[in-house]
Write an enzyme that holds these catalytic residues in place. Sequence first.
Site, PDB file in Angstrom:
ATOM      1  N   SER A 140      -8.949  -6.655   0.646  1.00  0.00           N
ATOM      2  CA  SER A 140      -9.186  -5.218   0.633  1.00  0.00           C
ATOM      3  C   SER A 140     -10.687  -4.942   0.564  1.00  0.00           C
ATOM      4  CB  SER A 140      -8.508  -4.567  -0.575  1.00  0.00           C
ATOM      5  OG  SER A 140      -8.929  -3.221  -0.712  1.00  0.00           O
TER       6      SER A 140
ATOM      7  N   LYS B 272      -3.354 -12.883   2.093  1.00  0.00           N
ATOM      8  CA  LYS B 272      -3.612 -11.816   3.063  1.00  0.00           C
ATOM      9  C   LYS B 272      -5.101 -11.787   3.385  1.00  0.00           C
ATOM     10  CE  LYS B 272      -2.459  -7.042   4.207  1.00  0.00           C
ATOM     11  NZ  LYS B 272      -1.641  -5.867   3.801  1.00  0.00           N
TER      12      LYS B 272
ATOM     13  N   ASN C 191     -11.987  -2.284  -0.668  1.00  0.00           N
ATOM     14  CA  ASN C 191     -12.209  -1.189  -1.607  1.00  0.00           C
ATOM     15  C   ASN C 191     -12.386  -1.620  -3.056  1.00  0.00           C
ATOM     16  OD1 ASN C 191     -11.945   0.752   0.507  1.00  0.00           O
ATOM     17  ND2 ASN C 191      -9.732   0.426   0.436  1.00  0.00           N
ATOM     18  N   THR C 192     -12.408  -2.927  -3.319  1.00  0.00           N
ATOM     19  CA  THR C 192     -12.758  -3.456  -4.631  1.00  0.00           C
ATOM     20  C   THR C 192     -14.034  -4.268  -4.468  1.00  0.00           C
ATOM     21  OG1 THR C 192     -10.459  -3.557  -5.388  1.00  0.00           O
ATOM     22  CG2 THR C 192     -12.041  -4.983  -6.508  1.00  0.00           C
TER      23      THR C 192
ATOM     24  N   GLY D 290      -1.962  -2.263  13.256  1.00  0.00           N
ATOM     25  CA  GLY D 290      -1.932  -1.573  14.538  1.00  0.00           C
ATOM     26  C   GLY D 290      -0.581  -1.513  15.202  1.00  0.00           C
TER      27      GLY D 290
ATOM     28  N   GLY E 225       0.808  -1.210   0.000  1.00  0.00           N
ATOM     29  CA  GLY E 225       0.000   0.000   0.000  1.00  0.00           C
ATOM     30  C   GLY E 225       0.838   1.255   0.000  1.00  0.00           C
ATOM     31  N   PHE E 226       2.038   1.165   0.561  1.00  0.00           N
ATOM     32  CA  PHE E 226       2.883   2.364   0.587  1.00  0.00           C
ATOM     33  C   PHE E 226       3.578   2.566  -0.752  1.00  0.00           C
ATOM     34  CE2 PHE E 226       6.473   5.073   1.450  1.00  0.00           C
ATOM     35  CZ  PHE E 226       5.929   6.018   2.302  1.00  0.00           C
TER      36      PHE E 226
ATOM     37  N   ASN F 256      -5.421  -7.316   7.095  1.00  0.00           N
ATOM     38  CA  ASN F 256      -5.661  -6.146   6.265  1.00  0.00           C
ATOM     39  C   ASN F 256      -6.450  -5.106   7.066  1.00  0.00           C
ATOM     40  OD1 ASN F 256      -5.917  -4.488   3.920  1.00  0.00           O
ATOM     41  ND2 ASN F 256      -6.008  -6.316   2.634  1.00  0.00           N
TER      42      ASN F 256
ATOM     43  N   THR G  74      -0.481  -2.914  -3.663  1.00  0.00           N
ATOM     44  CA  THR G  74      -1.053  -3.991  -4.458  1.00  0.00           C
ATOM     45  C   THR G  74      -1.047  -3.638  -5.948  1.00  0.00           C
ATOM     46  OG1 THR G  74      -2.478  -4.683  -2.633  1.00  0.00           O
ATOM     47  CG2 THR G  74      -3.157  -5.339  -4.840  1.00  0.00           C
TER      48      THR G  74
ATOM     49  N   MET H  65      -8.711   3.525  -1.497  1.00  0.00           N
ATOM     50  CA  MET H  65      -7.916   3.797  -2.688  1.00  0.00           C
ATOM     51  C   MET H  65      -8.403   2.993  -3.894  1.00  0.00           C
ATOM     52  SD  MET H  65      -5.864   6.019  -1.393  1.00  0.00           S
ATOM     53  CE  MET H  65      -4.582   6.242  -2.603  1.00  0.00           C
ATOM     54  N   GLY H  66      -8.680   1.718  -3.700  1.00  0.00           N
ATOM     55  CA  GLY H  66      -9.178   0.909  -4.807  1.00  0.00           C
ATOM     56  C   GLY H  66      -8.094   0.372  -5.727  1.00  0.00           C
ATOM     57  N   PHE H  67      -6.948  -0.026  -5.146  1.00  0.00           N
ATOM     58  CA  PHE H  67      -5.863  -0.627  -5.930  1.00  0.00           C
ATOM     59  C   PHE H  67      -5.450   0.272  -7.101  1.00  0.00           C
ATOM     60  CE2 PHE H  67      -7.247  -5.285  -4.845  1.00  0.00           C
ATOM     61  CZ  PHE H  67      -6.752  -5.151  -3.569  1.00  0.00           C
TER      62      PHE H  67
ATOM     63  N   ASN I  65       2.524  -7.869  -3.661  1.00  0.00           N
ATOM     64  CA  ASN I  65       1.137  -8.087  -3.273  1.00  0.00           C
ATOM     65  C   ASN I  65       0.274  -7.908  -4.515  1.00  0.00           C
ATOM     66  OD1 ASN I  65      -1.601  -7.201  -2.291  1.00  0.00           O
ATOM     67  ND2 ASN I  65      -0.646  -7.556  -0.297  1.00  0.00           N
TER      68      ASN I  65
ATOM     69  N   ASN J 147      -8.679   4.429   4.273  1.00  0.00           N
ATOM     70  CA  ASN J 147      -8.430   4.552   2.837  1.00  0.00           C
ATOM     71  C   ASN J 147      -9.476   3.781   2.051  1.00  0.00           C
ATOM     72  OD1 ASN J 147      -7.256   2.251   0.959  1.00  0.00           O
ATOM     73  ND2 ASN J 147      -6.605   1.745   3.057  1.00  0.00           N
TER      74      ASN J 147
END
Length: 336
Positions: free
Chosen positions: A184, A223, A186-187, A295, A67-68, A252, A90, A117-119, A148, A115
Amino acid sequence: MYHLLFRTVFARMDPEHAHHIGIAVIRLVGEVPGLRSLVHRVLAGRRVRQVRVFGRDVPGYLGVAAGFDKNARAVRGLVMLGFSHVEVGTVTAQPQPGNERPRLRRIMESRALVNRMGFNNRGAAAAGRRLARLRSSRSGRGLVVGANIGKTKVVPLAEAVGDYRASAREVAPWVDYVVVNVSSPNTPGLRDLQSVEHLRPVLVAVREAAEEAAGRSVPVLVKIAPDLADEDVDAVADLVGEVGLAGVVAVNTTIDHDFGSGGLSGPPLLSRGLEVVRRLRARLGPDPVIIGVGGISSPDDGRAYLAAGATLLQAYTAFIYEGPAWAGRFNRALAS
C-alpha cells in the site's frame, strides 16, 4: 437502474460516505437468511465454475479485493451478491483511524479511484472476533474467506515483524488464507518492506504465527505493487519459492498517476497488472496461486488475467461503478 442511481445519488456524495452506506446495506441484507437466499438466487444464480484453490471448491473466479470490507462486517452479504470469495482487511495489529479526510476520490472519466485511506480499521483482534462468529455456523464455514494484514502506522519498520505476527495470530484460525500486504502506498515506508532482505523475515514470521495459531497449515500469500521493477518482481517470486508461500496477489494500487497523493485503482492498472501476473507465472511455475487484481472491469479482462496465469481474480473499483448485480454476471460469463 443502478447506473442511474449512481449518477444521480452516489456520485454526488462524498465517496467514503457512499461506501459506508453501501456496505451497511449489504451487511444488513446479508444477515437475514431468507432475504439473503432470495437475493443470491436473483443476482448470483447457480451457473458458476468451481475452482479448486486452498483445498476448497471456490464457486467462481471473481472475489472481492481487500479494502472493501476492512473490518469483516459484510462477508455474507458480499457472497450473496455473487462474489466467490471475500478478502477482508487490510487489518493491522492495533486499531487505527487512517489518514485525514477526504481520502477517497473518484476519477469518473476513467472509472477509477484514488485512495489514501491509510489502513483505517478496528484492529486484527476485532476482525478475528467477527470471523470467529462467522465460522461458528455451518453456512459461515462454507464461505471462502481470506484476511489481508498490514503494518500499524505507528510501529517502526524495525518492529514490523512482530506487528505482522500479532495480526496473523488473530485472524489465521478463521480464514482460508492470509495475505501479507507490503504494497500500500498510504502507510509511510511500507513499500520498503518489498525488498527481499526486509520481506523475508516478515513472511517467515507470518507463516509460522498463522500455523501456530490455527493449528494447521494456513496458505500465506504476499501482495505486491505494480510499481515494482521487473527484476524486483522476479526477486519476490524467487522468495515465495524459497520461503514456501502459497503464492502472490498482484497487484495493489499504483502511485504512477497525476491525481495527487494516494493509490490509483481501476482500468488504468490493467496493462501493468497483466504484465506482472504473466511474469510471476513464468517465474513461479504452474503450482503457486496467483490472485490477479487490478483494472478488472469486464469478463474479457478476467479472461486476460486467467490467460496470463492467474488462479483467481479480485476486484473492487469496478464493483463501485457497476453495482450489486455485477459480480454474479461476471462469474456467470466466465462459467460459459
